[in-house]
Design a protein around this motif. Structure first.
Motif: not given
Length: 134
Positions: A60-67, A87-93, A124-128
């Motif tokens: 809903r907030n436009g902050s979902y991503t596969e990569r 990040v639905a994919g690799n968070t480390d990457a 899987r959530e990253i706060i920047i």
């Protein structure tokens, strides 16, 4: 919500014991997303199917991503000094790409007075957070 089921883990998003930050990493997830790091005990309680992302916080907030998506991140940072990305994919990457490309991200976002940045991870959530000059 409506006719769709969602999964929420209120304990893993709970700020108790941390710095008080409220996370949305486990708020209105699909069953597949929840299964990435949770184990359901279905033998005790039948669990409903949950496949919709319509009311997921990050969708809903436009902050979902596969990569990693530099333009998405730059767009989010152009609006706020602190952003959340799921990040639905690799968070480390994703984090490595963030660190490797921070100058390009800031330039694309139009941020010229950055004095540093930091990030925190919950699932899987990253706060920047971008620190800006005086």
């Amino acid at each position: 919500i409506g006719k769709s089921w969602y999964y929420t883990d209120v304990t893993w998003d709970d700020p108790v014991g941390g710095d008080g930050t409220i996370y949305y990493a486990y708020f209105n997830l699909t069953r597949a997303a929840m299964d990435l790091d949770h184990v359901a005990q279905q033998e005790y309680i039948p669990l409903p199917a949950a496949a919709s992302t319509l009311y997921n916080y990050h969708v809903r907030n436009g902050s979902y991503t596969e990569r990693y998506d530099q333009s998405q991140l730059a767009r989010l940072l152009s609006r706020s000094n602190t952003v959340r990305v799921y990040v639905a994919g690799n968070t480390d990457a994703y984090i490595q790409s963030l660190r490797d490309n921070i100058s390009a991200i800031l330039a694309e976002a139009g941020i010229r007075d950055c004095t540093g940045f930091s990030y925190r991870v919950c699932g899987r959530e990253i706060i920047i957070t971008i620190n800006r000059g005086a």
